[in-house]
Design a protein around this motif. Structure first.
Motif, PDB file in Angstrom:
ATOM      1  N   GLN A 214      23.351  50.440  -7.798  1.00 47.16           N
ATOM      2  CA  GLN A 214      23.319  49.886  -9.196  1.00 47.16           C
ATOM      3  C   GLN A 214      24.371  49.426  -9.894  1.00 47.16           C
ATOM      4  O   GLN A 214      25.616  50.023  -9.683  1.00 47.16           O
ATOM      5  CB  GLN A 214      22.627  51.227 -10.062  1.00 47.16           C
ATOM      6  N   ARG A 215      24.321  48.378 -10.361  1.00 43.94           N
ATOM      7  CA  ARG A 215      25.374  47.534 -11.011  1.00 43.94           C
ATOM      8  C   ARG A 215      25.560  48.128 -12.518  1.00 43.94           C
ATOM      9  O   ARG A 215      24.618  48.954 -12.840  1.00 43.94           O
ATOM     10  CB  ARG A 215      25.132  46.217 -10.958  1.00 43.94           C
ATOM     11  N   ILE A 216      26.485  47.809 -13.082  1.00 39.02           N
ATOM     12  CA  ILE A 216      26.877  48.252 -14.340  1.00 39.02           C
ATOM     13  C   ILE A 216      25.759  47.629 -15.307  1.00 39.02           C
ATOM     14  O   ILE A 216      25.359  48.392 -16.381  1.00 39.02           O
ATOM     15  CB  ILE A 216      28.204  47.940 -14.981  1.00 39.02           C
ATOM     16  N   ASP A 217      24.893  46.552 -15.133  1.00 38.59           N
ATOM     17  CA  ASP A 217      23.983  46.007 -16.057  1.00 38.59           C
ATOM     18  C   ASP A 217      22.686  46.549 -15.684  1.00 38.59           C
ATOM     19  O   ASP A 217      21.664  46.230 -16.386  1.00 38.59           O
ATOM     20  CB  ASP A 217      24.007  44.464 -15.773  1.00 38.59           C
ATOM     21  N   TRP A 280      30.318  57.518 -16.573  1.00 32.67           N
ATOM     22  CA  TRP A 280      30.835  56.789 -15.629  1.00 32.67           C
ATOM     23  C   TRP A 280      31.225  55.377 -16.170  1.00 32.67           C
ATOM     24  O   TRP A 280      32.452  54.985 -16.038  1.00 32.67           O
ATOM     25  CB  TRP A 280      29.679  56.441 -14.611  1.00 32.67           C
ATOM     26  N   LYS A 281      30.559  54.851 -17.157  1.00 33.82           N
ATOM     27  CA  LYS A 281      30.952  53.625 -17.982  1.00 33.82           C
ATOM     28  C   LYS A 281      32.283  53.751 -18.513  1.00 33.82           C
ATOM     29  O   LYS A 281      32.914  52.840 -18.731  1.00 33.82           O
ATOM     30  CB  LYS A 281      29.880  52.836 -18.741  1.00 33.82           C
ATOM     31  N   LYS A 282      32.294  54.889 -19.302  1.00 36.49           N
ATOM     32  CA  LYS A 282      33.524  55.119 -20.281  1.00 36.49           C
ATOM     33  C   LYS A 282      34.708  55.184 -19.510  1.00 36.49           C
ATOM     34  O   LYS A 282      35.786  54.673 -19.719  1.00 36.49           O
ATOM     35  CB  LYS A 282      32.985  56.489 -20.853  1.00 36.49           C
ATOM     36  N   ALA A 283      34.634  55.762 -18.041  1.00 36.62           N
ATOM     37  CA  ALA A 283      35.797  56.142 -17.196  1.00 36.62           C
ATOM     38  C   ALA A 283      36.206  54.576 -16.841  1.00 36.62           C
ATOM     39  O   ALA A 283      37.464  54.525 -16.628  1.00 36.62           O
ATOM     40  CB  ALA A 283      35.292  56.920 -16.277  1.00 36.62           C
ATOM     41  N   GLN A 292      34.925  45.489  -9.232  1.00 37.49           N
ATOM     42  CA  GLN A 292      33.492  45.506  -9.141  1.00 37.49           C
ATOM     43  C   GLN A 292      33.112  47.177  -9.030  1.00 37.49           C
ATOM     44  O   GLN A 292      33.666  47.599  -8.150  1.00 37.49           O
ATOM     45  CB  GLN A 292      32.696  44.749  -8.170  1.00 37.49           C
ATOM     46  N   GLN A 293      32.272  47.356  -9.813  1.00 38.44           N
ATOM     47  CA  GLN A 293      31.856  48.930  -9.780  1.00 38.44           C
ATOM     48  C   GLN A 293      30.464  48.973  -9.673  1.00 38.44           C
ATOM     49  O   GLN A 293      29.364  48.336 -10.118  1.00 38.44           O
ATOM     50  CB  GLN A 293      32.291  49.515 -11.133  1.00 38.44           C
ATOM     51  N   PHE A 294      29.940  50.052  -8.964  1.00 37.01           N
ATOM     52  CA  PHE A 294      28.638  50.243  -8.607  1.00 37.01           C
ATOM     53  C   PHE A 294      28.311  51.850  -8.797  1.00 37.01           C
ATOM     54  O   PHE A 294      29.114  52.676  -8.815  1.00 37.01           O
ATOM     55  CB  PHE A 294      28.157  49.928  -7.178  1.00 37.01           C
ATOM     56  N   LEU A 295      27.077  52.218  -8.887  1.00 37.34           N
ATOM     57  CA  LEU A 295      26.557  53.543  -9.219  1.00 37.34           C
ATOM     58  C   LEU A 295      25.600  53.821  -8.021  1.00 37.34           C
ATOM     59  O   LEU A 295      24.602  53.371  -7.645  1.00 37.34           O
ATOM     60  CB  LEU A 295      25.975  53.597 -10.553  1.00 37.34           C
ATOM     61  N   ASP A 296      26.117  55.059  -7.305  1.00 34.99           N
ATOM     62  CA  ASP A 296      24.990  55.589  -6.328  1.00 34.99           C
ATOM     63  C   ASP A 296      24.790  56.832  -6.839  1.00 34.99           C
ATOM     64  O   ASP A 296      25.283  58.193  -7.119  1.00 34.99           O
ATOM     65  CB  ASP A 296      26.099  55.937  -5.209  1.00 34.99           C
TER      66      ASP A 296
END
Length: 343
Positions: A214-217, A280-283, A292-296
């Motif tokens: 998952q992307r930030i958006d 996660w987004k705050k960090a 680029q950041q992703f969420l697992d």
């Protein structure tokens, strides 16, 4: 004579098999120099290696004494800790609990000690470590040699679990093969075999998988294009409440500033839970992470890759081949200095 030996071997195999399958009671009568606090029995690696759902157990310290009890199927490894007012005051190294009543003595002034426990497995562990010190061999190499002649050893079995969770090497595959079927086919053995098979896929020399994350958006996206553009891609697994993860960000930002656009790509993958997405987004914002950041979510993909500690990282080349893993920012910079031009 051959028949006698055969009978003994068969008897040994049967006893181990029975020992492994029977749900048996254990009791730890403990002492620690603390007037109060909570003693916590914790798993090695993670709870997935243990047959019972309730692995983590707690009890109060009363007058420097405590008692932990429960059920295990076979000798099992744990660590033990003491919390006072929600703060860790003591953490042990790993030890073996047998399905019997036994005593344990914890030295609160000695972090990461091996507690003094009275059972046969701990006697064997002491023997193992004393012999290893004499040989001077590496942990994985000595363990492999030991299991050739101790294929029924639960001590060696849990040492393998511990070594594997710390760092995978191909030597561990041959070590696992030495064990008797009774150990390889118990609950922990089956889990370990699956994890080792997964670890082979992400060992140095393998091709890193193209994960859907998952992307930030909020949209789903693969982290790697079919054709990698950069000479090196550094993939960092972390999460928002991981102190060691956060502490390396400044060093990684300096490396990114120096080599971004010169053949380096960086990707961050957080294993935060669905509930922690805001953290996660705050960090990312607070640490001003430019890559680029992703969420697992819940670390589901990380578990498939047998990632059990954080931070974890991979350095891959333009063909997607893993050339290094779990390296420090200093080690990463040395590699990039050798092969890339600074911005």
């Amino acid at each position: 004579m051959k028949k006698v030996i055969q009978f003994v071997c068969i008897g040994l195999f049967i006893s181990i098999t029975t020992f492994a399958q029977k749900h048996q009671f254990f009791k730890l009568n403990g002492e620690i120099k603390a007037d109060s606090g909570i003693i916590i029995l914790l798993p090695i690696g993670n709870e997935s290696y243990y047959p019972d759902e309730k692995v983590i157990q707690e009890t109060k310290v009363v007058n420097c004494r405590f008692t932990l009890k429960g059920f295990i199927y076979y000798p099992s490894a744990f660590i033990i800790g003491l919390k006072v007012n929600s703060q860790w005051k003591y953490i042990s190294s790993f030890f073996i609990v047998e399905p019997i009543e036994q005593t344990i003595f914890c030295n609160i002034d000695s972090l990461r000690e091996t507690p003094n426990i009275h059972n046969s497995s701990m006697q064997e562990l002491g023997f193992y470590r004393s012999k290893k010190r004499v040989t001077g061999e590496k942990n994985d190499e000595y363990l492999s040699d030991y299991t050739k002649t101790h294929s029924d050893s639960y001590v060696a079995f849990w040492l393998l679990v511990y070594e594997f969770d710390y760092a995978y090497s191909t030597v561990l595959d041959s070590t696992f093969a030495h064990f008797l079927p009774a150990l390889k086919n118990n609950f922990t053995g089956k889990i370990l075999a699956k994890k080792m098979k997964l670890a082979q896929k992400t060992a140095v020399g393998g091709i890193f998988p193209n994960l859907l994350l998952q992307r930030i958006d909020g949209k789903k996206s693969f982290i790697l294009n079919p054709n990698l553009q950069e000479k090196f891609t550094f993939i960092d697994f972390w999460f928002s409440h991981c102190g060691p993860c956060i502490s390396q960000f400044n060093s990684l930002k300096n490396i990114y500033t120096t080599y971004n656009g010169s053949g380096l790509k960086m990707l961050g993958i957080s294993v935060d839970t669905k509930e922690n997405q805001s953290a996660w987004k705050k960090a990312i914002t607070l640490n001003k992470l430019p890559w680029q950041q992703f969420l697992d979510i819940n670390g589901e993909e990380a578990l498939k890759l047998n990632i059990s500690h954080y931070p974890s990282n991979f350095l891959i080349d333009s063909a997607g081949k893993i050339i290094q893993k779990d390296i420090s920012p200093t080690e990463l910079e040395k590699i990039l200095t050798q092969y890339l031009q600074k911005q």
